[in-house]
Design a protein around this motif. Structure first.
Motif, PDB file in Angstrom:
ATOM      1  N   PHE B 266       0.842  -1.198   0.000  1.00 33.12           N
ATOM      2  CA  PHE B 266       0.000   0.000   0.000  1.00 33.12           C
ATOM      3  C   PHE B 266       0.881   1.253   0.000  1.00 33.12           C
ATOM      4  N   GLU B 267       0.424   2.270  -0.676  1.00 31.53           N
ATOM      5  CA  GLU B 267       1.207   3.514  -0.754  1.00 31.53           C
ATOM      6  C   GLU B 267       1.519   4.087   0.617  1.00 31.53           C
ATOM      7  N   VAL B 268       0.527   3.986   1.522  1.00 35.99           N
ATOM      8  CA  VAL B 268       0.742   4.554   2.851  1.00 35.99           C
ATOM      9  C   VAL B 268       1.920   3.871   3.550  1.00 35.99           C
ATOM     10  N   GLU B 269       2.126   2.588   3.255  1.00 37.11           N
ATOM     11  CA  GLU B 269       3.258   1.877   3.847  1.00 37.11           C
ATOM     12  C   GLU B 269       4.581   2.425   3.328  1.00 37.11           C
ATOM     13  N   GLY B 270       4.629   2.638   2.013  1.00 32.11           N
ATOM     14  CA  GLY B 270       5.843   3.180   1.407  1.00 32.11           C
ATOM     15  C   GLY B 270       6.172   4.556   1.971  1.00 32.11           C
ATOM     16  N   TYR B 271       5.131   5.365   2.134  1.00 29.48           N
ATOM     17  CA  TYR B 271       5.321   6.716   2.676  1.00 29.48           C
ATOM     18  C   TYR B 271       5.916   6.659   4.080  1.00 29.48           C
ATOM     19  N   LEU B 272       5.332   5.813   4.926  1.00 28.95           N
ATOM     20  CA  LEU B 272       5.808   5.723   6.306  1.00 28.95           C
ATOM     21  C   LEU B 272       7.251   5.220   6.358  1.00 28.95           C
ATOM     22  N   ARG B 273       7.545   4.215   5.551  1.00 27.62           N
ATOM     23  CA  ARG B 273       8.915   3.694   5.561  1.00 27.62           C
ATOM     24  C   ARG B 273       9.903   4.756   5.095  1.00 27.62           C
ATOM     25  N   TYR B 274       9.502   5.494   4.061  1.00 28.95           N
ATOM     26  CA  TYR B 274      10.362   6.563   3.549  1.00 28.95           C
ATOM     27  C   TYR B 274      10.623   7.604   4.636  1.00 28.95           C
ATOM     28  N   ARG B 275       9.550   8.018   5.322  1.00 27.73           N
ATOM     29  CA  ARG B 275       9.715   9.041   6.365  1.00 27.73           C
ATOM     30  C   ARG B 275      10.554   8.511   7.518  1.00 27.73           C
ATOM     31  N   GLY B 276      10.344   7.253   7.861  1.00 25.81           N
ATOM     32  CA  GLY B 276      11.136   6.647   8.937  1.00 25.81           C
ATOM     33  C   GLY B 276      12.606   6.572   8.575  1.00 25.81           C
ATOM     34  N   ASP B 277      12.889   6.094   7.371  1.00 22.41           N
ATOM     35  CA  ASP B 277      14.280   5.921   6.939  1.00 22.41           C
ATOM     36  C   ASP B 277      15.001   7.255   6.807  1.00 22.41           C
ATOM     37  N   ASN B 278      14.261   8.268   6.370  1.00 28.97           N
ATOM     38  CA  ASN B 278      14.849   9.592   6.221  1.00 28.97           C
ATOM     39  C   ASN B 278      15.216  10.205   7.572  1.00 28.97           C
ATOM     40  N   PHE B 279      14.347   9.973   8.524  1.00 29.75           N
ATOM     41  CA  PHE B 279      14.506  10.600   9.840  1.00 29.75           C
ATOM     42  C   PHE B 279      15.804  10.163  10.518  1.00 29.75           C
ATOM     43  N   VAL B 280      16.143   8.886  10.373  1.00 29.49           N
ATOM     44  CA  VAL B 280      17.310   8.380  11.088  1.00 29.49           C
ATOM     45  C   VAL B 280      18.612   8.980  10.573  1.00 29.49           C
TER      46      VAL B 280
END
Lengths: 385, 385
Positions: B266-280
Motif C-alpha cells: 500500500f502507498e501509505v506503507e511506502g510513505y511511512l517507511r520513507y519518512r522513517g528511513d529519512n529521519f534516522v
C-alpha cells in the motif's frame, strides 16, 4: 464490581471445555487460497458449546479477532481465566448455550492450534515461516466452511464477531450468503482505511526490525520478543480511547525520579510494557504479520458484499461503539448504507462507551441486550418458516 | 499548487541565512536543571532574521517542535529546501522580518547544534549518551533565556510555537511572565494525556528494543536506525488525520502480488517507511528519548501557568486545528479556560483543517491571517505605552 461480575460469570459458566482439532487432509480439502496457492493438509482448532438441534438449525459461529483463539468460553482445566468471550457465551447468556450450539475456531494463519506459519510445513519437515502463503479473510472463512461441513451443518443460524471477527462475518455473507441466517458484525469495517493499514504496518515493521526475527526463520531460536512487544503496545493504544486511558491511568506516576534513565515512570507506560511482554509469551510473531496483512487486504466494499442483482436474505445487526477511533462509527455506518442499498434487513446500534475499540469485549450488558433479542427473534422466525 | 507556493516563498525568502552558536561556559551559566543536576558549559545553536530595534522591542522567539531545529527560515547555502517554517517567517510574512527581529534556537537535549546527549561530555571526553541528565521543557526555556540575555533583549514581543514549541511558549509565560509581551501557543497542551504519553513511550520502546541502541552508548557504532525509524513511523501516523491519509493515499497500491512476503504494497506503507528511513539520517536516537520524556513530564496545569494571585499581563492567541487528534481541541480549550480564570487577554481560534497535527506546519494562510494581525496590534500597543 468486576470481581462480582466474574463470580456471577462463574456461576453461569459452561465449566470445563475442551479444544478439538479437525484436519482436512484429503485433496478436495486442500485449500485453494485466494492468492492461487494451495495449502494442505490444514488443521483447525475449534470448540463447541451447547447441543446441535435435531434439525441443525441452532448453530452459531463466533469469529475471533486478531489475537483471539478457539477458546471463546468456559474453562480449560487448571486455568484461572475463562475463554475470551465467556461473559457472552453460556447458559442464559447472550449466546445461550441452553438454546444454541456455539462454535468457535481458530483462524488459519493463527498460532493457537490451526495451521499457520509456525506449523510444520510437510514439504520441508520444519515450520513454514515465510514459506507460509499469503492468506486472506476469504481463506479463513473458506477453512471455517470445511469445519461447518464437517459438523454436518448446512445453514448457520448466526455468524458473529468483533473487529477482525466482524470482517469474517461480512466475508461469510459475501462468500456463502445462503448459509447465514443472520449476521452480527461488531466494531468492524468493509475495508481498512489507510490509517488502519498504517498502524498495522508500523506493528509489522517493529517485528521485522528485530534481528531475532531472522527473516521469519526464528523457530528454534526464540521469538523476536522485543519487536513483537512494541507491535502489541501500539495495538493497545489503538484499542483504548483517550478517555478510557484518562480514566484508567490519568498521569499517575509509578515511580519518578530525575535519574530515571527511561525506566517506567507513568502508570500507562507500565501497563503497556506489561501487555507487550505478556503477548509475546502467547502469540507467534509471524502469525501477527500474516493476520494483520489479511486484515489490510480485506475489502468487501461495493458489490463484493452483496452483488447488485441479489436481494440479501441474511438479517443484520451492526454494532459500533462511540469512542472506538480505530474502527470509527462511519465505517459501521457505511456497512449499513451498503446493506440498505441492497434492501437488506439491517439494524444499526451505536453503543455509548468510553472503552474505545476494546468495548466489544467489555460492554457485555449492552451487547447481551441487543444480541439476545435479535438472535431469539431470528431463531423463532426460522423455526416458524 | 505547492510548487507555486514554493516559488512564491522563494521570492519573499530571506535568502541565505546562517546558524550561529552561543556557549555559556561561565559558572553562573552552568544550567541548574529542574532535576537538580548541573549542566555546562552549554551551547545553543540559533538563527536570527531581521533587525533588532534600537529599543529592543521587536524581538520574536520561535520555538520548534520535537524534531525541529534553529533553522526556521531562509536557505542554507546549497540547500534545496528552506527552514522548517519559512512560509511564516520573512519579508511580508506572518512574522514579518521587515518589522520584527525573529530568533529561533535549537533546544537543549537536541542534536542540531545545541548541547544534547550526542554532545561531548567534558568530564568524560566522549558523548554523554545516557549520562546526559534528564531535561525538562523548563530547562529548555531556561537555556533559551540565557540566549535572550546574551542578545541583550529584556522583554520579548512574542513567543510562538506549535506542538512542543507551544509547550515552550506556555513555559515562558510560567517562568518569565514579565518578559513575554504576547504568547502564541499552537496545537499544544498544558500537559500530555496518558494517550500522548503512551504514543511517546511506544516510540521510546521501539528505539530501546533495537540492539544497536546499546543502552544509549552507540556513538561510533552507528544509530539504532531500525528502532528509531519505527518510532518515527508511529509519530507520523499521529501527525496526520484519518481524513488526510484517506485524501493522500486512500487504499492505493504500490505493488501487489500474493508472493509479497511483507514488502510494501500500500502507498501509505511506502510513505511511512520513507519518512522513517529519512529521519534516522538526521536525528539522534537519544535526543528522541530525552525530548519525548521532557514533553511527557511537562505539566503547567493548575496554578503553574499563572499563579492565582497574579493577573496575567501577557496577551494570548491560542490556535488549534479541528482534525488534530494528537493534541485534541479540548486541550487548547483547557489552556484558554485557565487563562480566562486568571482574566488574561486570550483569544482562541479553531482552524478548519484536515491535516491533523501537521496542520500547524501547513495551514500557512490561516495562521498568517491570525498571527500577523495579532502581532501588529500587540507591537503597536507596546510602542504607544
Amino acid at each position: 464490581m468486576r470481581a462480582e461480575r466474574q463470580r456471577m460469570d462463574k456461576k453461569k459458566s459452561l465449566g470445563n471445555v475442551e479444544t478439538r482439532y479437525a484436519t482436512f487432509a484429503e485433496s478436495p480439502h486442500e485449500l485453494l487460497l485466494e492468492g492461487g496457492q494451495k495449502l494442505g493438509p490444514i488443521t483447525l482448532a475449534y470448540e463447541t458449546y451447547g447441543r446441535l438441534d435435531a434439525d441443525k438449525s441452532n448453530a452459531v459461529l463466533i469469529c475471533h479477532a486478531l489475537s483471539g483463539d478457539a477458546h471463546a468460553a468456559g474453562f480449560h482445566p487448571g486455568d484461572e481465566d475463562p475463554g475470551w468471550w465467556d461473559a457472552m457465551i453460556g447458559p442464559g447468556k447472550a449466546f445461550d448455550t441452553d438454546k444454541y450450539f456455539v462454535i468457535c475456531s481458530n483462524v488459519i494463519g493463527g498460532c493457537k492450534g490451526s495451521t499457520g506459519p509456525s506449523s510444520i510445513n510437510p514439504a520441508a519437515g520444519k515450520p513454514y515461516g515465510l514459506d507460509f502463503p499469503v492468506i486472506t479473510i476469504g481463506d479463513m472463512v473458506n477453512a471455517q466452511r470445511y469445519l461447518i461441513d464437517h459438523l454436518g451443518i448446512g445453514r448457520l443460524l448466526c455468524v458473529c464477531g468483533g473487529s477482525m471477527g466482524g470482517m469474517q462475518v461480512l466475508q461469510w455473507v459475501a462468500s456463502y450468503p445462503e448459509r447465514v441466517r443472520c449476521a452480527i458484525p461488531i466494531a468492524t469495517a468493509l475495508k481498512h482505511s489507510p490509517q488502519q493499514i498504517a498502524f498495522d504496518e508500523v506493528g509489522r515493521q517493529a517485528v521485522m526490525a528485530d534481528p531475532e526475527w531472522r527473516e521469519g526463520d526464528y523457530y528454534g531460536h526464540g521469538q523476536p520478543e522485543r519487536g513483537l512487544a512494541v507491535a502489541r503496545m501500539i495495538g493497545h493504544i489503538t484499542y483504548m480511547s483517550d478517555k478510557s486511558m484518562e480514566e484508567k491511568f490519568s498521569r499517575r506516576l509509578k515511580e519518578k525520579d530525575y535519574s530515571f534513565q527511561f525506566k517506567t515512570d507513568f502508570e500507562v507506560e507500565g501497563y503497556l510494557r506489561y501487555r507487550g511482554d505478556n503477548f509475546v509469551k502467547r502469540f507467534d510473531a509471524n502469525s501477527y504479520l500474516y493476520i494483520t496483512k489479511a486484515m489490510d487486504y480485506f475489502d468487501v466494499a461495493g458489490d463484493s458484499l452483496i452483488p447488485a442483482e441479489r436481494r440479501a436474505e441474511t438479517r443484520f445487526l451492526v454494532i459500533a461503539f462511540r469512542s472506538d477511533w480505530l474502527y470509527p462509527l462511519y465505517q459501521s455506518q457505511e456497512i449499513v448504507r451498503q446493506l440498505k442499498r441492497r434492501h437488506a434487513d439491517a439494524t444499526y446500534c451505536e453503543i455509548n462507551s468510553t472503552y474505545g475499540h476494546d468495548a466489544f469485549l467489555l460492554e457485555i450488558e449492552e451487547e447481551t441486550h441487543l444480541i439476545k433479542h435479535f438472535l431469539d427473534k431470528t431463531y423463532k422466525g426460522y423455526n416458524v418458516r
